[in-house]
Design a protein around this motif. Structure first.
Motif, short mmCIF file in Angstrom:
data_model
loop_
_atom_site.label_atom_id
_atom_site.label_comp_id
_atom_site.label_asym_id
_atom_site.label_seq_id
_atom_site.Cartn_x
_atom_site.Cartn_y
_atom_site.Cartn_z
N ARG A 173 -2.29 -9.76 4.74
CA ARG A 173 -0.88 -9.45 5.04
C ARG A 173 -0.71 -8.06 5.64
O ARG A 173 -0.02 -7.90 6.65
CB ARG A 173 -0.05 -9.57 3.76
CG ARG A 173 1.43 -9.27 3.96
CD ARG A 173 2.20 -9.58 2.69
NE ARG A 173 3.42 -8.79 2.59
CZ ARG A 173 4.22 -8.76 1.54
NH1 ARG A 173 3.93 -9.50 0.49
NH2 ARG A 173 5.30 -8.00 1.53
N ILE A 174 -1.36 -7.06 5.05
CA ILE A 174 -1.15 -5.72 5.60
C ILE A 174 -1.86 -5.54 6.94
O ILE A 174 -1.40 -4.76 7.79
CB ILE A 174 -1.56 -4.61 4.61
CG1 ILE A 174 -3.06 -4.63 4.32
CG2 ILE A 174 -0.75 -4.68 3.34
CD1 ILE A 174 -3.54 -3.37 3.64
N CYS A 175 -2.96 -6.24 7.16
CA CYS A 175 -3.61 -6.18 8.47
C CYS A 175 -2.72 -6.81 9.53
O CYS A 175 -2.61 -6.29 10.65
CB CYS A 175 -4.97 -6.85 8.43
SG CYS A 175 -6.19 -5.93 7.45
N TYR B 148 -7.74 -2.79 10.80
CA TYR B 148 -8.19 -3.36 9.53
C TYR B 148 -8.13 -2.30 8.45
O TYR B 148 -8.47 -1.13 8.68
CB TYR B 148 -9.63 -3.85 9.70
CG TYR B 148 -10.30 -4.39 8.46
CD1 TYR B 148 -9.87 -5.58 7.88
CD2 TYR B 148 -11.38 -3.72 7.88
CE1 TYR B 148 -10.51 -6.09 6.75
CE2 TYR B 148 -12.01 -4.22 6.76
CZ TYR B 148 -11.57 -5.41 6.20
OH TYR B 148 -12.20 -5.90 5.08
N VAL B 149 -7.67 -2.69 7.26
CA VAL B 149 -7.69 -1.82 6.08
C VAL B 149 -8.73 -2.38 5.12
O VAL B 149 -8.56 -3.49 4.60
CB VAL B 149 -6.32 -1.76 5.39
CG1 VAL B 149 -6.39 -0.89 4.13
CG2 VAL B 149 -5.25 -1.24 6.34
N PRO B 150 -9.84 -1.67 4.87
CA PRO B 150 -10.84 -2.19 3.93
C PRO B 150 -10.22 -2.43 2.55
O PRO B 150 -9.52 -1.55 2.03
CB PRO B 150 -11.89 -1.07 3.87
CG PRO B 150 -11.70 -0.32 5.16
CD PRO B 150 -10.24 -0.38 5.46
N PRO B 151 -10.46 -3.59 1.94
CA PRO B 151 -9.84 -3.90 0.64
C PRO B 151 -10.27 -2.97 -0.48
O PRO B 151 -9.51 -2.71 -1.41
CB PRO B 151 -10.28 -5.34 0.36
CG PRO B 151 -10.67 -5.89 1.68
CD PRO B 151 -11.19 -4.74 2.48
N ASN C 32 -1.24 -4.44 12.67
CA ASN C 32 -1.44 -4.79 14.08
C ASN C 32 -0.11 -5.05 14.78
O ASN C 32 0.08 -4.65 15.93
CB ASN C 32 -2.37 -6.00 14.19
CG ASN C 32 -3.82 -5.63 13.95
OD1 ASN C 32 -4.50 -5.16 14.84
ND2 ASN C 32 -4.29 -5.83 12.74
N ALA C 33 0.82 -5.70 14.09
CA ALA C 33 2.13 -5.96 14.68
C ALA C 33 2.85 -4.65 15.00
O ALA C 33 3.48 -4.51 16.06
CB ALA C 33 2.97 -6.82 13.74
N VAL D 249 0.84 -1.20 0.00
CA VAL D 249 0.00 0.00 0.00
C VAL D 249 0.89 1.26 0.00
O VAL D 249 1.08 1.88 1.04
CB VAL D 249 -0.96 0.02 1.21
CG1 VAL D 249 -1.90 1.22 1.12
CG2 VAL D 249 -1.77 -1.25 1.27
N PRO D 250 1.44 1.62 -1.15
CA PRO D 250 2.09 2.92 -1.26
C PRO D 250 1.02 4.02 -1.26
O PRO D 250 -0.16 3.73 -1.47
CB PRO D 250 2.81 2.84 -2.60
CG PRO D 250 2.00 1.89 -3.40
CD PRO D 250 1.46 0.87 -2.42
#
Length: 290
Positions: free
Chosen positions: A113-115, A197-200, A119-120, A98-99
């Motif tokens: 993966r990005i979620c 969470y990042v909405p797709p 969170n990490a 996600v640039p």
């Protein structure tokens, strides 16, 4: 100690906004303005990456150059160093997908993966601050403070602030207290309630109709056992809509901008890390001469 000695400017988004966006913005030209704001956001990301690398390199140098107490070294080596590397790895993984200028919706694999990365990062941010606090306490604190319960010590709690050897640095760190309270609103639900969470994708009414159209075609292909059509249809359906660079916990709760909030939060960690590592270097030199 003054803030300017730590070179904070490079990790602040406003610096990049003034250089790469503000001079080129044109009233009423949304496409032009979006392009230059993305340029500022991307350059901010590059600076955060470089600053993290510098902080990790300095931390490695400390381990070989500073005389640590046994417990301080243990916290620094297995707490600070591990968390710095994990934040660095997670942020690079996140930004590769996600640039700032991405508009293509996320696949399910990319979303997962990005979620995970997001969170990490937020869990490790506050963990890293606690690791720094305890390393400083074990390096220069009194026996009474060193004997405190694990949750009694952090960079902004009274026992840390009141410690004589820590107080000058603790006073400097008070400038970050409001940010620490804010970042807890992102970290605490991630650790204890709903994960970040990042909405797709965001869908317009027309996009919803198009998705339903593809779902119908996929259902027809399955019914007719025309399996060779499934993957192309699913690929087309996955590209309906557009990615909005936002993240949230609860769909009914606040929605936050990924950029510049995420790199700004990491930038605050870098600032605190520079202050803490400067303290450890100074007190290490003192310990080595005693």
């Amino acid at each position: 100690m003054a803030f300017n000695q730590y070179g904070f400017q490079q990790v602040e988004f406003d610096c990049h906004y003034r250089q790469f966006a503000a001079p080129f913005l044109i009233d009423g030209n949304a496409d032009n303005n979006r392009y230059f704001i993305h340029e500022a956001q991307q350059n901010h990301i590059y600076s955060i990456n470089n600053a993290l690398l510098e902080l990790v390199t300095d931390a490695l140098t400390l381990l070989s150059a500073v005389t640590f107490t046994r417990k301080a070294e243990h916290l620094f080596r297995y707490g600070v160093m591990r968390r710095l590397r994990m934040i660095d790895s997670s942020f690079k993984s996140f930004q590769s997908i996600v640039p700032p200028n991405r508009t293509v919706p996320l696949s399910q694999v990319q979303s997962d993966r990005i979620c995970r990365d997001l969170n990490a990062i937020y869990i490790d941010i506050l963990g890293l601050l606690d690791n720094y606090a305890w390393a400083m306490v074990y390096q220069a604190g009194s026996p009474a403070t060193q004997a405190a319960k694990p949750l009694a010590i952090n960079l902004f709690k009274a026992p840390f602030i009141a410690e004589t050897a820590l107080k000058p640095t603790a006073d400097i760190l008070q400038a970050f207290k409001a940010w620490e309270e804010e970042v807890k609103t992102r970290r605490n639900p991630a650790a204890h309630r709903m994960p970040l969470y990042v909405p797709p994708a965001a869908l317009t009414p027309a996009d919803v109709v198009e998705c339903e159209h593809y779902e119908g075609l996929i259902s027809e292909a399955l019914h007719a056992q025309e399996f060779e059509k499934l993957e192309p249809l699913r690929e087309r359906r996955s590209r309906v809509g557009s990615l909005l660079p936002k993240f949230l916990h609860d769909p009914e709760g606040p929605v936050m901008d990924i950029y510049p909030i995420l790199p700004e939060d990491i930038g605050q960690v870098v600032k605190i890390g520079r202050i803490a590592q400067t303290f450890l270097r100074e007190h290490g030199r003192t310990a080595a001469t005693q």
